[in-house]
Every structure is written in structure tokens, then in C-alpha cells.
Design a protein around this motif. Structure first.
Motif, PDB file in Angstrom:
ATOM      1  N   UNK A   1       0.837  -1.187   0.000  1.00 18.13           N
ATOM      2  CA  UNK A   1       0.000   0.000   0.000  1.00 18.13           C
ATOM      3  C   UNK A   1       0.877   1.245   0.000  1.00 18.13           C
ATOM      4  N   UNK A   2       0.751   2.097  -1.026  1.00 18.03           N
ATOM      5  CA  UNK A   2       1.505   3.336  -1.082  1.00 18.03           C
ATOM      6  C   UNK A   2       0.991   4.303  -0.023  1.00 18.03           C
ATOM      7  N   UNK A   3       1.867   5.165   0.480  1.00 22.00           N
ATOM      8  CA  UNK A   3       1.500   6.071   1.559  1.00 22.00           C
ATOM      9  C   UNK A   3       1.913   7.478   1.177  1.00 22.00           C
ATOM     10  N   UNK A   4       0.959   8.249   0.694  1.00 23.41           N
ATOM     11  CA  UNK A   4       1.190   9.643   0.326  1.00 23.41           C
ATOM     12  C   UNK A   4      -0.045  10.448   0.723  1.00 23.41           C
ATOM     13  N   UNK A   5      -0.239  10.656   2.025  1.00 22.99           N
ATOM     14  CA  UNK A   5      -1.493  11.246   2.513  1.00 22.99           C
ATOM     15  C   UNK A   5      -1.590  12.742   2.266  1.00 22.99           C
ATOM     16  N   UNK A   6      -2.829  13.224   2.238  1.00 27.85           N
ATOM     17  CA  UNK A   6      -3.117  14.641   2.263  1.00 27.85           C
ATOM     18  C   UNK A   6      -3.393  15.015   3.722  1.00 27.85           C
ATOM     19  N   UNK A   7      -2.543  15.819   4.299  1.00 23.86           N
ATOM     20  CA  UNK A   7      -2.665  16.125   5.716  1.00 23.86           C
ATOM     21  C   UNK A   7      -3.776  17.153   5.958  1.00 23.86           C
ATOM     22  N   UNK A   8      -4.641  16.831   6.902  1.00 28.36           N
ATOM     23  CA  UNK A   8      -5.730  17.729   7.288  1.00 28.36           C
ATOM     24  C   UNK A   8      -5.255  18.562   8.479  1.00 28.36           C
ATOM     25  N   UNK A   9      -4.793  19.771   8.192  1.00 29.07           N
ATOM     26  CA  UNK A   9      -4.269  20.627   9.251  1.00 29.07           C
ATOM     27  C   UNK A   9      -5.379  21.197  10.139  1.00 29.07           C
ATOM     28  N   UNK A  10      -6.640  21.033   9.735  1.00 28.72           N
ATOM     29  CA  UNK A  10      -7.745  21.509  10.566  1.00 28.72           C
ATOM     30  C   UNK A  10      -8.150  20.491  11.626  1.00 28.72           C
ATOM     31  N   UNK A  11      -7.638  19.260  11.532  1.00 29.17           N
ATOM     32  CA  UNK A  11      -7.904  18.258  12.566  1.00 29.17           C
ATOM     33  C   UNK A  11      -7.257  18.727  13.872  1.00 29.17           C
ATOM     34  N   UNK A  12      -7.763  18.283  15.023  1.00 30.04           N
ATOM     35  CA  UNK A  12      -7.187  18.742  16.301  1.00 30.04           C
ATOM     36  C   UNK A  12      -5.680  18.558  16.386  1.00 30.04           C
ATOM     37  N   UNK A  13      -5.177  17.398  15.936  1.00 29.46           N
ATOM     38  CA  UNK A  13      -3.730  17.179  15.973  1.00 29.46           C
ATOM     39  C   UNK A  13      -3.007  18.116  15.014  1.00 29.46           C
ATOM     40  N   UNK A  14      -3.629  18.409  13.865  1.00 27.34           N
ATOM     41  CA  UNK A  14      -3.034  19.329  12.902  1.00 27.34           C
ATOM     42  C   UNK A  14      -2.923  20.733  13.462  1.00 27.34           C
ATOM     43  N   UNK A  15      -3.958  21.190  14.160  1.00 26.89           N
ATOM     44  CA  UNK A  15      -3.943  22.519  14.789  1.00 26.89           C
ATOM     45  C   UNK A  15      -2.832  22.585  15.835  1.00 26.89           C
ATOM     46  N   UNK A  16      -2.697  21.530  16.635  1.00 30.62           N
ATOM     47  CA  UNK A  16      -1.643  21.500  17.656  1.00 30.62           C
ATOM     48  C   UNK A  16      -0.261  21.528  17.010  1.00 30.62           C
ATOM     49  N   UNK A  17      -0.104  20.799  15.931  1.00 28.70           N
ATOM     50  CA  UNK A  17       1.187  20.774  15.243  1.00 28.70           C
ATOM     51  C   UNK A  17       1.554  22.148  14.698  1.00 28.70           C
ATOM     52  N   UNK A  18       0.595  22.828  14.077  1.00 23.25           N
ATOM     53  CA  UNK A  18       0.879  24.148  13.529  1.00 23.25           C
ATOM     54  C   UNK A  18       1.274  25.121  14.638  1.00 23.25           C
ATOM     55  N   UNK A  19       0.616  25.032  15.788  1.00 27.02           N
ATOM     56  CA  UNK A  19       0.970  25.891  16.920  1.00 27.02           C
ATOM     57  C   UNK A  19       2.381  25.578  17.413  1.00 27.02           C
ATOM     58  N   UNK A  20       2.723  24.295  17.444  1.00 28.79           N
ATOM     59  CA  UNK A  20       4.065  23.900  17.870  1.00 28.79           C
ATOM     60  C   UNK A  20       5.108  24.410  16.883  1.00 28.79           C
ATOM     61  N   UNK A  21       4.861  24.233  15.596  1.00 25.56           N
ATOM     62  CA  UNK A  21       5.828  24.676  14.587  1.00 25.56           C
ATOM     63  C   UNK A  21       6.086  26.182  14.716  1.00 25.56           C
ATOM     64  N   UNK A  22       5.036  26.944  14.989  1.00 24.77           N
ATOM     65  CA  UNK A  22       5.176  28.396  15.121  1.00 24.77           C
ATOM     66  C   UNK A  22       6.035  28.769  16.328  1.00 24.77           C
ATOM     67  N   UNK A  23       6.060  27.903  17.349  1.00 22.99           N
ATOM     68  CA  UNK A  23       6.816  28.194  18.572  1.00 22.99           C
ATOM     69  C   UNK A  23       8.262  27.724  18.503  1.00 22.99           C
ATOM     70  N   UNK A  24       8.617  26.951  17.492  1.00 21.45           N
ATOM     71  CA  UNK A  24       9.991  26.447  17.365  1.00 21.45           C
ATOM     72  C   UNK A  24      10.932  27.561  16.907  1.00 21.45           C
ATOM     73  N   UNK A  25      12.201  27.520  17.347  1.00 22.52           N
ATOM     74  CA  UNK A  25      13.181  28.480  16.836  1.00 22.52           C
ATOM     75  C   UNK A  25      13.259  28.408  15.313  1.00 22.52           C
TER      76      UNK A  25
END
Length: 226
Positions: A1-25
Motif C-alpha cells: 500500500x503506497x502512503x502519500x497522505x493529504x494532511x488535514x491541518x484543521x484536525x485537532x492534531x493538525x492545529x496542535x502541530x501548527x501551533x508547535x511549529x510556530x513556537x519552534x526556533x
């Protein structure tokens, strides 16, 4: 099975990730690998429950990552999605996982999502109800893994079936594999006969081909007796 997902940044985990990325140096690149249920939430079903985002960074970056978690207000909480910074040792799965993982670049973060097979294999160490739900989700959305695929994948991950150390806080993967087969494929499986023994036979054949024709142990014994 090939794995090339479309990431849903609006999902709760996606929102948390974007907030984390913004806080990284911003003066360096980070490499972060997700595991657990959050990759399935952002890649397969935004409604799939995940209390936290489990991840591990490259060696040496854990302190910086934990500082960013605090700045973003993503510490452990009972009321909201949070980020759990782990060690790569916590992700116990197939030795194949790095070869089929999905990578994407988000600003100065190189994010890795392991293949669903590898996410599911790692869940076999615990196999709580939510882990079984992850198996059902992946199979429902992708049609994989089939019973034969899972058997083959676990043969390739043979060393996961070695006995745990007394100090380890993980479950019995052999027992959990039987539970998985009964829950997902509605049949029993003899793990030793169908997974462990065939994999050991393949490995032993490789050892035979590599063994020298000279019996050095016998020569050492003779030297010791001389």
C-alpha cells in the motif's frame, strides 16, 4: 500500500502541530516523527480520537522541542490536545518503517508520518480498545492490511516477539497478536507456527549461507587442549 497522505491541518492534531511549529526556533531545521494515533487523525479521519500528539525529534533536539511545547501551551492536559515528546525507542515497530514513511516540509520542520502498517504494528504492544479501533479505521479506509499482509509484516518484525525485559512497561505482543486476529479476522492464530517459526527459518537459512566452511570453534578447542 503506497502512503502519500493529504494532511488535514484543521484536525485537532493538525492545529496542535501548527501551533508547535510556530513556537519552534526559526534559525535551524527540525526533524520530527509522529506516531500513535495522531498520524491517523490528520491523514485518514479528522474525527478519529487522539488525546495527544506523540512525537520524537532528532537526537539532541528534545530540550528545544519541550521548550517550544511550553511556549505554545501544549503541555499535558486532560482537557485539550497536547504534545508528548518521546524517545525514538518508544516507537517499537517494523525495521522497514523508515523505508516507507511519508515526509513533508512545513517551514523549517521536516515532518515524518510512518506508514499505517508501522503505526499499527507499534500498537500491538498495548492493544487497548482504541488501538483495535485504529486497526478497524485503517482497514476500513484503505482495505489494508489484509490478514496475509499482516502476517508477512509481523514475520519481518520478528524481533518484536522476543521476551520483554522484566523492567519493561509494555504488553505481551504474542498474546496481543492472537487477540488482534480474533477481533479483526474472527479466527485464532498460532503465532509461533505462523509468524515466528517461518521467520526464524528464513533467517537461519541466511546464516547458513554466511557461515564459513572452516570450523574455527573446533580449531580453538584443539588449541585449548594442546
Amino acid at each position: 500500500m503506497l502512503w502519500s497522505p493529504q494532511i488535514d491541518w484543521s484536525a485537532p492534531a493538525g492545529v496542535a502541530l501548527k501551533a508547535l511549529f510556530a513556537a519552534l526556533p526559526k534559525d535551524r531545521e527540525f526533524q520530527l516523527t509522529l506516531f500513535g494515533s495522531s498520524p491517523l487523525q490528520i491523514a485518514l479521519d479528522s474525527n478519529f480520537l487522539s488525546a495527544d500528539v506523540d512525537m520524537f525529534p532528532n537526537a539532541g533536539d528534545a530540550d528545544l522541542l519541550n521548550e517550544a511545547v511550553k511556549r505554545a501551551g501544549l503541555e499535558k492536559s486532560e482537557e485539550r490536545m497536547y504534545v508528548q515528546v518521546c524517545n525514538h525507542w518508544n516507537f517499537r515497530t517494523s525495521p522497514r518503517w523508515k523505508d516507507r514513511a511519508f515526509h513533508t516540509q512545513v517551514g523549517n520542520v521536516r515532518l515524518t508520518l510512518p506508514h499505517p502498517f508501522d503505526i499499527l504494528i507499534a500498537k500491538l504492544h498495548r492493544l487497548a480498545d482504541k488501538d483495535l479501533a485504529a486497526f478497524r479505521l485503517v482497514i476500513d479506509r484503505t482495505g489494508h492490511p489484509t490478514e496475509d499482509e499482516m502476517r508477512s509484516e509481523l514475520q519481518a518484525a520478528l524481533d518484536l516477539f522476543r521476551p520483554n525485559f522484566d523492567e519493561e512497561m509494555i504488553g505481551d505482543i504474542t498474546t496481543n497478536t492472537r487477540v488482534l486476529w480474533n477481533e479483526i479476522w474472527k479466527k485464532d492464530i498460532n503465532v509461533r507456527q505462523e509468524i515466528i517459526a517461518p521467520a526464524v527459518a528464513v533467517r537461519n537459512e541466511g546464516y547458513r549461507q554466511q557461515m564459513s566452511e572452516v570450523d574455527y570453534r573446533a580449531q580453538l578447542r584443539k588449541l585449548g587442549e594442546a
